[in-house]
Design a protein around this motif. Structure first.
Motif, mmCIF file in Angstrom:
data_model
loop_
_atom_site.group_PDB
_atom_site.id
_atom_site.type_symbol
_atom_site.label_atom_id
_atom_site.label_comp_id
_atom_site.label_asym_id
_atom_site.label_seq_id
_atom_site.Cartn_x
_atom_site.Cartn_y
_atom_site.Cartn_z
ATOM 1 N N ASN A 1 -11.477 8.288 15.371
ATOM 2 C CA ASN A 1 -11.787 9.535 14.670
ATOM 3 C C ASN A 1 -10.543 10.047 13.949
ATOM 4 O OD1 ASN A 1 -13.208 11.675 13.657
ATOM 5 N ND2 ASN A 1 -13.261 12.832 15.556
ATOM 6 N N PRO A 2 -10.024 9.270 12.973
ATOM 7 C CA PRO A 2 -8.865 9.747 12.225
ATOM 8 C C PRO A 2 -9.245 10.976 11.409
ATOM 9 C CG PRO A 2 -9.762 7.766 11.201
ATOM 10 C CD PRO A 2 -10.493 7.955 12.497
ATOM 11 N N LEU A 3 -8.558 12.076 11.648
ATOM 12 C CA LEU A 3 -8.900 13.315 10.964
ATOM 13 C C LEU A 3 -8.408 13.279 9.523
ATOM 14 C CD1 LEU A 3 -8.061 15.824 13.834
ATOM 15 C CD2 LEU A 3 -10.225 14.687 13.342
ATOM 16 N N PRO A 4 -9.153 13.884 8.610
ATOM 17 C CA PRO A 4 -8.838 13.722 7.189
ATOM 18 C C PRO A 4 -7.513 14.316 6.778
ATOM 19 C CG PRO A 4 -10.542 15.380 7.508
ATOM 20 C CD PRO A 4 -10.346 14.714 8.828
ATOM 21 N N PHE A 5 -7.024 15.320 7.534
ATOM 22 C CA PHE A 5 -5.752 15.929 7.164
ATOM 23 C C PHE A 5 -4.566 15.193 7.773
ATOM 24 C CE2 PHE A 5 -7.977 18.367 10.417
ATOM 25 C CZ PHE A 5 -7.125 18.283 11.496
ATOM 26 N N HIS A 6 -4.808 14.143 8.532
ATOM 27 C CA HIS A 6 -3.749 13.248 9.017
ATOM 28 C C HIS A 6 -3.791 11.990 8.148
ATOM 29 C CE1 HIS A 6 -3.738 15.144 13.320
ATOM 30 N NE2 HIS A 6 -2.968 15.798 12.477
ATOM 31 N N LYS A 7 -2.961 11.992 7.120
ATOM 32 C CA LYS A 7 -3.080 10.952 6.100
ATOM 33 C C LYS A 7 -2.649 9.571 6.591
ATOM 34 C CE LYS A 7 -4.510 14.027 3.267
ATOM 35 N NZ LYS A 7 -5.937 14.129 2.980
ATOM 36 N N TYR B 1 0.789 -1.225 0.000
ATOM 37 C CA TYR B 1 0.000 0.000 0.000
ATOM 38 C C TYR B 1 0.819 1.272 0.000
ATOM 39 C CZ TYR B 1 0.554 0.333 5.108
ATOM 40 O OH TYR B 1 1.030 0.447 6.370
ATOM 41 N N ARG B 2 2.053 1.166 -0.440
ATOM 42 C CA ARG B 2 2.837 2.386 -0.554
ATOM 43 C C ARG B 2 2.253 3.311 -1.624
ATOM 44 N NH1 ARG B 2 7.733 4.005 0.936
ATOM 45 N NH2 ARG B 2 8.379 1.948 1.616
ATOM 46 N N ILE B 3 1.815 2.750 -2.744
ATOM 47 C CA ILE B 3 1.279 3.571 -3.821
ATOM 48 C C ILE B 3 0.010 4.261 -3.333
ATOM 49 C CG2 ILE B 3 0.274 3.542 -6.131
ATOM 50 C CD1 ILE B 3 2.066 1.137 -6.721
ATOM 51 N N GLY B 4 -0.046 5.537 -3.550
ATOM 52 C CA GLY B 4 -1.244 6.276 -3.147
ATOM 53 C C GLY B 4 -1.136 6.761 -1.719
ATOM 54 N N PHE B 5 -0.790 5.881 -0.813
ATOM 55 C CA PHE B 5 -0.729 6.285 0.588
ATOM 56 C C PHE B 5 0.420 7.243 0.832
ATOM 57 C CE2 PHE B 5 -1.225 6.424 4.913
ATOM 58 C CZ PHE B 5 -0.098 6.000 5.587
ATOM 59 N N VAL B 6 1.606 6.905 0.314
ATOM 60 C CA VAL B 6 2.742 7.804 0.480
ATOM 61 C C VAL B 6 2.523 9.068 -0.338
ATOM 62 C CG1 VAL B 6 5.210 8.084 0.119
ATOM 63 C CG2 VAL B 6 4.339 5.962 1.049
ATOM 64 N N THR B 7 1.895 8.931 -1.495
ATOM 65 C CA THR B 7 1.557 10.119 -2.275
ATOM 66 C C THR B 7 0.644 11.025 -1.477
ATOM 67 O OG1 THR B 7 1.713 8.830 -4.293
ATOM 68 C CG2 THR B 7 0.525 10.923 -4.428
ATOM 69 N N ALA B 8 -0.335 10.421 -0.829
ATOM 70 C CA ALA B 8 -1.243 11.225 -0.004
ATOM 71 C C ALA B 8 -0.500 11.852 1.151
ATOM 72 C CB ALA B 8 -2.394 10.364 0.515
ATOM 73 N N LEU B 9 0.456 11.134 1.687
ATOM 74 C CA LEU B 9 1.222 11.643 2.818
ATOM 75 C C LEU B 9 1.926 12.932 2.462
ATOM 76 C CD1 LEU B 9 2.449 11.298 5.638
ATOM 77 C CD2 LEU B 9 4.229 9.893 4.617
ATOM 78 N N SER B 10 2.402 13.018 1.216
ATOM 79 C CA SER B 10 3.124 14.218 0.815
ATOM 80 C C SER B 10 2.240 15.449 0.838
ATOM 81 C CB SER B 10 3.698 14.040 -0.592
ATOM 82 O OG SER B 10 2.646 13.978 -1.534
ATOM 83 N N ALA B 11 0.937 15.246 0.817
ATOM 84 C CA ALA B 11 0.014 16.379 0.843
ATOM 85 C C ALA B 11 -0.544 16.629 2.232
ATOM 86 C CB ALA B 11 -1.148 16.136 -0.127
ATOM 87 N N ALA B 12 -0.093 15.880 3.231
ATOM 88 C CA ALA B 12 -0.645 16.030 4.572
ATOM 89 C C ALA B 12 -0.424 17.443 5.069
ATOM 90 C CB ALA B 12 0.019 15.048 5.528
ATOM 91 N N ILE B 13 -1.410 18.011 5.753
ATOM 92 C CA ILE B 13 -1.322 19.407 6.124
ATOM 93 C C ILE B 13 -1.490 19.615 7.616
ATOM 94 C CG2 ILE B 13 -2.101 20.249 3.899
ATOM 95 C CD1 ILE B 13 -4.884 20.395 5.073
ATOM 96 N N ALA B 14 -1.404 18.568 8.376
ATOM 97 C CA ALA B 14 -1.641 18.705 9.809
ATOM 98 C C ALA B 14 -0.351 18.872 10.558
ATOM 99 C CB ALA B 14 -2.360 17.478 10.325
#
Length: 709
Positions: A386-392, A6-19
């Motif tokens: 309650n995982p917050l959406p900005f915490h990828k 699950y690295r694909i997509g998840f790590v990409t999303a991580l790069s956009a994390a804003i929290a």
């Protein structure tokens, strides 16, 4: 295996994390400096909490969209996220160094002051006042989210350049950041003494880490000393300017930091760069049309911001007052199969809504462990997701913990819980794999659970409950149903627990079985419900889609020029897909008076409906929302022609107000249903205001379906 799958997509999303998080601080950057970092929003009015509620327009979902991270400011509260939590790590102090200045040397000549979010030469800025888009940023130099937002602004400056984008600084130091106001005054003194390039360089230096008086003085540009700053401050002009910014922020509805106005369009919190770009691109197109129509470039900001600006009370993201300070009300928060640590005969049940990546949740974990030791069998702790959406990384971590429970029971869950929080926010795929190995669970099954979101239903169930009980951030606690918010000191927990023990002991002596104590206590507890409003009658004059005999009717009160109405469109498509054949969507016109093209567009759409029925209406609806810059007369004419309509009749309908009676009927229906803004929805009487997350709509539809049976 976990990393691979699950690295694909998840790590990409991580790069956009804003929290915010306990990871090393990102580099801050003034516009054009080239470094980047995420951003954070001014903290919650609760101490040591992260908020998931980013407004209705972009709510959690926006759970805002939300999305933007930050801190909430409550005027005069003096309370907020703890200053020793979630900020930047200490770092060596170095004087600010100005880099290659790319922001130009023009200053606003007075046109910007005509905007509802006024800009003057007294504001530090980057970029040209003739740029088609101006971002006004209300920020706090001690807010870690604002520091990260500096990188987002730097990216935008690099993408658009000074001739297309202007970035303007406004001071909004929060009361609970003790160094924020001194830093703001020092930065404005640097601006006064050395100009914008040095202001932004000093801004970068302050955002490079946690600030204190030593950092404020030690980061001054070479050649400036504290004595110079104090001399600049002596007249009081700078302090008044900072206060003027704060007063302006409050007037325009700034609730926390960072907050932005993009040509007057409000955007709250540390949003991803794409959120900014979507608005910027729309505004560039609008600015081109304005200049083509004769508006001078230097007047574009004032003109467009006046069109776009909404008063705080009129915004779809206007939020209700926070319930956080009420520790007396008992809320109905059922255990409902959640992981439990402790006996069901405990006198006190503490329910925690938490997020494995939230720094405040990490901070409070030792407190909960100490409470468990101190109270023993008198205390039961219940975990809610309650995982917050900005915490990828938070949702994959929650999936792993629940999978550990599925494989090896509650004991494995709590071991996973402890190991995940011990990671101190480091929850990348390789970190989760390490945790899974330590748990001794089947790695292949764990990987599949994360990849396929096996436990999504359980997580969403907890999040729906959080929404019901207004647990809008993490960590959030209910002690025998009584609310406590944030990473509070242990004494605050103990005060409530001790009160509840006394109460519970009396109930047990009077005959309440200990195993039924908690259910008895919360049985009549409060739970948020949807507001019920009168349901406007639907007639053949209302455009609709979906089965005519559908059990649930979703009435959409909307405005073709409203950006929030556009953004909710994909959510409604998802809603339709979630309940195939069960929903009928009905359009209601509510063109807002400050959207000059909204009424002509509504007239044109109703004429399309008259000429060719629902199919033509919804095609025009989609075309209008696809490009809201094409809502002037020429744009409407092109759209009508492309749809094969009688263009002259469409234009005549606009000029002659042919469908005014139908639109007036929709406006009257809006008044009856207490709809004051757009978008708004009435779902078999259940009222939803704003571009809410899909879960909110699904909950209302599910309730309506139950009642319709």
């Amino acid at each position: 295996m976990l990393v691979k799958l699950y690295r694909i997509g998840f790590v990409t999303a991580l790069s956009a994390a804003i929290a915010c998080g306990p990871a090393p601080a990102p580099q801050a950057a003034s516009p054009g400096a080239g470094s980047q970092g995420p951003s954070d929003q001014a903290g919650a009015a609760q101490e040591g909490a992260e908020s998931a509620d980013k407004g209705a327009a972009l709510p959690r979902a926006a759970r805002a969209g939300g999305e933007g991270d930050g801190e909430l400011a409550v005027a005069g509260s003096g309370r907020g996220p703890r200053d020793d939590v979630g900020g930047f790590p200490p770092r060596p102090v170095a004087p600010a160094e100005v880099g290659n200045w790319t922001g130009g040397n023009e200053v606003d000549t007075g046109e910007g002051a005509k905007s509802p979010v006024p800009v003057t030469a007294a504001d530090p800025s980057w970029g040209s006042p003739k740029a088609p888009v101006t971002i006004v940023a209300f920020s706090d130099l001690e807010c870690p989210f604002c520091g990260r937002a500096a990188g987002t602004l730097a990216d935008l400056a690099r993408i658009y350049g000074k001739d297309q984008l202007r970035i303007v600084w406004k001071n909004f130091p929060l009361d609970f950041h003790k160094n924020a106001r001194p830093a703001a005054e020092a930065a404005m003194a640097v601006f006064k003494l050395k100009g914008a390039p040095w202001f932004w360089a000093y801004h970068d230096a302050l955002f490079a880490g946690r600030i204190d008086p030593q950092v404020i003085d030690g980061s001054l540009p070479r050649g400036l000393t504290r004595k110079n700053i104090d001399a600049a401050l002596a007249s009081g002009d700078i302090a008044r300017k900072v206060q003027d910014d704060i007063d302006l922020g409050k007037k325009v509805g700034v609730m926390g930091t960072p907050a932005f106005f993009i040509n007057g369009v409000h955007l709250s919190g540390a949003q991803p760069v794409d959120k900014f770009r979507a608005i910027i691109d729309e505004q560039i197109a609008a600015a081109r049309k304005a200049t083509a129509g004769g508006t001078a470039p230097e007047k574009v900001y004032a003109v467009l911001s006046a069109q776009n600006y909404q008063k705080p009370e009129d915004r779809p993201d206007a939020r209700p007052s926070q319930p956080a300070e009420d520790t007396k009300t008992v809320w109905r928060v059922p255990v409902d199969g959640s992981p439990v640590r402790g006996k069901n005969t405990a006198l006190v049940t503490l329910v925690t809504f938490t997020d494995f990546q939230c720094p405040f949740c990490i901070k409070v974990t030792p407190t909960l462990e100490q409470l468990a030791r101190d109270y023993g069998d008198k205390l039961r702790i219940v975990y809610k997701n309650n995982p917050l959406p900005f915490h990828k990384d938070a949702e994959p971590a929650a999936e792993l913990a629940l999978e550990a429970r599925a494989q090896k029971g509650d004991a494995a869950f709590w071991k996973a819980h402890d190991l995940l929080f011990a990671q101190n926010g480091k929850l990348a795929p390789e970190d989760l794999e390490s945790v899974a190995r330590s748990l001794g669970i089947d790695l292949k099954k764990a990987s599949a659970a994360i990849e396929n979101k096996k436990h999504k239903a359980r997580i969403e169930q907890d999040q729906d409950l959080a929404d019901d009980v207004q647990a809008t951030g993490t960590p959030h606690f209910f002690i025998n149903g009584r609310r406590l918010v944030g990473a509070q000191p242990i004494d605050k927990f103990k005060a409530l627990i001790d009160e509840e023990i006394t109460k519970a002991e009396v109930m047990v002596k009077k005959g309440t079985p200990a195993a039924k104590l908690y259910d008895t206590l919360i049985k009549d507890g409060k739970a948020a419900t949807f507001e019920k409003v009168p349901v406007p009658a639907v007639t053949k004059d209302n455009p609709s889609r979906g089965p005519a005999n559908a059990k649930v009717v979703v009435q959409i009160f909307s405005d073709f020029e409203c950006p929030f109405c556009k953004r909710v469109g994909p959510t409604l498509d998802e809603l339709q897909a979630a309940f195939p054949g069960k929903l009928r969507f009905v359009w209601r016109n509510k063109p807002l008076p400050f959207h000059k093209n909204a009424m002509p567009a509504a007239m044109a759409a109703m004429e399309a409906y008259k000429q060719k029925g629902n199919d033509a209406f919804w095609k025009m609806h989609d075309a209008f929302f696809q490009d809201q810059t094409q809502l002037d007369r020429a744009g409407i004419e092109r759209t009508a022609a492309a749809l094969g309509l009688d263009v002259q009749k469409v234009l005549a309908a606009i000029d002659g107000q042919t469908h005014k009676a139908l639109i007036d009927a929709d406006l009257a229906a809006a008044d009856k249903a207490k709809v004051s803004g757009t978008p708004a929805f009435v779902i078999n009487g259940y009222f939803i205001s704003g571009a809410q997350p899909l879960g909110k709509f699904k909950k209302a539809v599910s309730l309506a379906l139950k009642e319709a049976k």
